[in-house]
Design an enzyme around this catalytic site. Structure first.
Site, PDB file in Angstrom:
ATOM      1  N   GLU A 124       0.253  -0.851  -0.333  1.00 20.03           N
ATOM      2  CA  GLU A 124       0.155  -0.448   0.557  1.00 20.03           C
ATOM      3  C   GLU A 124       0.579   1.439   0.321  1.00 20.03           C
ATOM      4  O   GLU A 124       0.559   2.119   0.550  1.00 20.03           O
ATOM      5  CB  GLU A 124      -0.679  -0.024   1.168  1.00 20.03           C
ATOM      6  CG  GLU A 124      -1.863  -0.572   1.260  1.00 20.03           C
ATOM      7  CD  GLU A 124      -2.640  -1.231   2.603  1.00 20.03           C
ATOM      8  OE1 GLU A 124      -2.862  -0.338   3.258  1.00 20.03           O
ATOM      9  OE2 GLU A 124      -4.149  -1.261   2.167  1.00 20.03           O
ATOM     10  N   GLU A 149      -6.728  -7.578  -1.304  1.00 16.29           N
ATOM     11  CA  GLU A 149      -7.300  -7.310   0.220  1.00 16.29           C
ATOM     12  C   GLU A 149      -8.743  -7.116   0.006  1.00 16.29           C
ATOM     13  O   GLU A 149      -9.418  -6.035  -0.028  1.00 16.29           O
ATOM     14  CB  GLU A 149      -6.913  -6.343   0.762  1.00 16.29           C
ATOM     15  CG  GLU A 149      -5.207  -6.891   1.633  1.00 16.29           C
ATOM     16  CD  GLU A 149      -4.467  -6.232   2.046  1.00 16.29           C
ATOM     17  OE1 GLU A 149      -5.249  -5.624   2.745  1.00 16.29           O
ATOM     18  OE2 GLU A 149      -3.552  -5.920   2.854  1.00 16.29           O
TER      19      GLU A 149
END
Length: 594
Positions: free
Chosen positions: A102, A175
């Site tokens: 991320e 995710e």
């Protein structure tokens, strides 16, 4: 976990046994997305980085910092050596590898150095010449040849732009969040099974290739691994609960969906991604058809309206589409369309299974209450170094994160304002974190705590008796960390403890004679348990516990010790899962056999 000391690796013991994890996946026919990071976030201390990395010269985490990139590249290389037998050319389960995590959420903070670091990540990954593709998740500007992937609660809205921008790459959802993690003091997060199924089905309806759940099984943040005020339980309301038991009905409802997708995967893999067909005057009702209408197809009938159900006609047949749902329909040659699954409607089995079939029950005779002992806790570990300074030292610089606890002590002259009877007898700790226990002349006065990774001001009322006894007062503060920063920049300089002014009855007492000592009496560093009941030299410090008279009343810290009946525990067999129910206790730490 894997490099607790620089250059000393562990890929073999207990939870660090990565080869065993990969072999188990291979044995059970599972593919593996190996997300190395090494920054992994995961609500762990420093996002998974070890404490020693903070000591590297001139290090700045997750940016174009030579000392950081050197250690990151070395670690990734070591991991790739360990997992080499599990690559696909050897019949292994690994299908892709992730570098960083991320970073798109962080890149702009570092400006040009963030851009340079992201490009370095791409070059470094490709330089290892692995036989599988590399990915970077939540990465808006991916380096060349790196697949950008999505994280979130819903991601289908990004697919059209992704296919246009990256036609050479599969659309991967690394995710999907079935709920969320939990912090101390917060309610346990939950997400409806129907909503998760809707998100997954809509992802594949719009041409998604891959989905993985964060977390499918969350497990437990054992030891001191959890980040700032993150709960020990990392259950995440996943499909397998913290103990590995099926979380019904969520497990069943999503299992049914994935079985439908797998049974019909040829429709998805042998047909191009279709354009959406509007089914109703309500634009939220659409069909996504893999195959040919009137012949053979797998169709996703989507109703994205969050409140209203709609009735539609598709392929000559009527369908009622519940609000916020996806209905999966299959037609084979010579037969009528058949509804295989609806995200908003559970099977009869799932409907009947509102609770997991497996749970915990007390084990009779497991604890002999006569063996319970307790002892007060009011001093530091005797074998730790005492540090003295003219002001309170930063907490982590003294403990080196080998323990959560640091004792601060000073003796000061009672200010004139304290000597007067009345209000305003307070000790105020400015810019403190994360938890503080205050003692005056050895008597416990209270506990205060902050939230997440934010500093706070802690205020304690000072008993007048403590100020009136003499011209001086002994002040002891037990500082406790509750996990380390894991999300935002500045992890390499993260600070805790008494960082601001210390004020007694309005007078600044920050400057003076302070002593600091890490650890707790009875616990050796790093993380050994308190001396047990079988330690003759120590046994005199333990008191027999009387539940009527010895219940903790003031919030001070105490050790409790008890013996478990191994015969009673063994009666359930080797495969039973054991847990300790601490619902009757407040915040603390639990030690089992050391």
């Amino acid at each position: 976990m894997h490099e607790p000391v620089k250059g000393h690796y562990d890929f073999a013991t207990d939870r660090a046994n990565l080869p065993l994890f990969l072999e188990t996946a291979r044995r059970n026919g599972l593919f593996v997305m190996l997300r190395i990071g090494p920054y992994v976030c995961a609500e762990w201390n420093y996002g998974g980085f070890p404490q020693w990395l903070r000591h590297e010269p001139d290090v700045v985490f997750r940016t174009y910092s030579y000392s950081f990139m050197r250690e990151m590249k070395r670690f990734i290389g070591k991991v790739l050596d360990v997992v080499d037998p599990f690559m696909p050319e050897y019949g292994g389960p690994i299908v892709a590898i992730q570098i960083e995590n991320e970073y798109g959420n962080m890149q702009s903070f570092f400006g040009r150095d963030g851009d340079r670091y992201a490009e370095w990540c791409g070059r470094t990954a490709q330089g290892f010449n692995a036989s599988v593709p590399w990915v970077m998740c939540a990465q808006d500007r991916p380096p060349a040849s790196i697949i950008p992937t999505d994280n979130g609660f819903y991601c289908d809205q990004n697919l059209a732009q992704f296919r246009q921008k990256y036609p050479q790459f599969p659309a991967m959802w690394t995710e999907l969040w079935p709920a969320w993690f939990q912090r101390w003091g917060e309610a346990a997060p939950h997400r409806l099974s129907e909503d998760i199924a809707y998100a997954v089905a809509k992802w594949f309806a719009n041409g998604g290739t891959y989905v993985a759940y964060y977390m499918y099984h969350g497990g437990t943040n054992f030891g001191r691994t959890a980040g700032p005020f993150i709960l020990t339980s990392y259950d995440y309301d996943g499909f397998l609960d913290e103990y590995g038991l099926e979380n019904w009905p969520k497990y069943l409802h999503l299992r049914d969906l994935h079985n439908v997708l797998l049974d019909n995967e040829s429709f998805l893999t042998l047909n191009a991604v279709p354009d959406a067909i509007q089914l109703h005057s309500n634009p939220d009702a659409t069909a996504h058809v893999y195959g040919a209408i009137g012949k053979e197809y797998l169709a996703f009938l989507v109703n994205s309206d969050p409140k209203h159900s709609v009735a539609v006609k598709f392929d000559g047949h009527e369908f009622d589409l519940p609000h916020w749902s996806v209905t999966i329909v299959r037609r084979t040659r010579g037969s009528a369309p058949k509804v295989l699954y609806n995200t908003a409607q559970m099977s009869s089995l799932a409907q009947a299974a509102q609770n997991s079939p497996a749970g915990f029950a007390p084990i009779d005779g497991s604890v002999n209450t006569e063996t319970i002992r307790w002892r007060p806790l009011d001093s530091a570990s005797s074998d730790t170094k005492l540090v003295q300074s003219t002001r309170p030292s930063e907490h982590i610089s003294v403990t080196d994160d080998r323990t959560d606890y640091l004792w601060y002590r000073t003796r000061v002259k009672v200010p004139a304002a304290c000597a007067r009877d009345g209000q305003g007898h307070q000790l105020v700790l400015h810019d403190a974190g994360d938890v503080a226990f205050a003692y005056f002349n050895g008597h416990f006065a209270g506990m205060r705590h902050g939230r997440e990774d934010r500093l706070a001001t802690f205020t304690f009322d000072v008993p007048h008796a403590a100020l009136a006894q003499s011209q001086s007062v002994d002040i002891t503060i037990l500082s406790q960390t509750m996990g380390m920063k894991h999300l935002s920049p500045g992890q390499e300089t993260y600070s805790r403890g008494l960082l601001g002014r210390v004020v007694l009855c309005g007078q600044d007492i920050t400057e003076g004679i302070w002593s600091m000592q890490p650890g707790l009496e009875g616990a050796q560093l790093p993380g050994d348990p308190p001396a047990g009941l079988d330690n003759a030299a120590d046994s005199a410090k333990w008191n027999k516990y009387n539940p009527r008279t010895d219940k903790q009343q003031d919030g001070s810290m105490q050790w409790y010790a008890l013996e478990l009946n191994s015969n009673a525990l063994a009666a359930g067999g080797e495969d039973q899962r054991l847990a300790v129910d601490l619902a009757s206790m407040t915040k603390g730490q639990l030690w089992l056999n050391g």
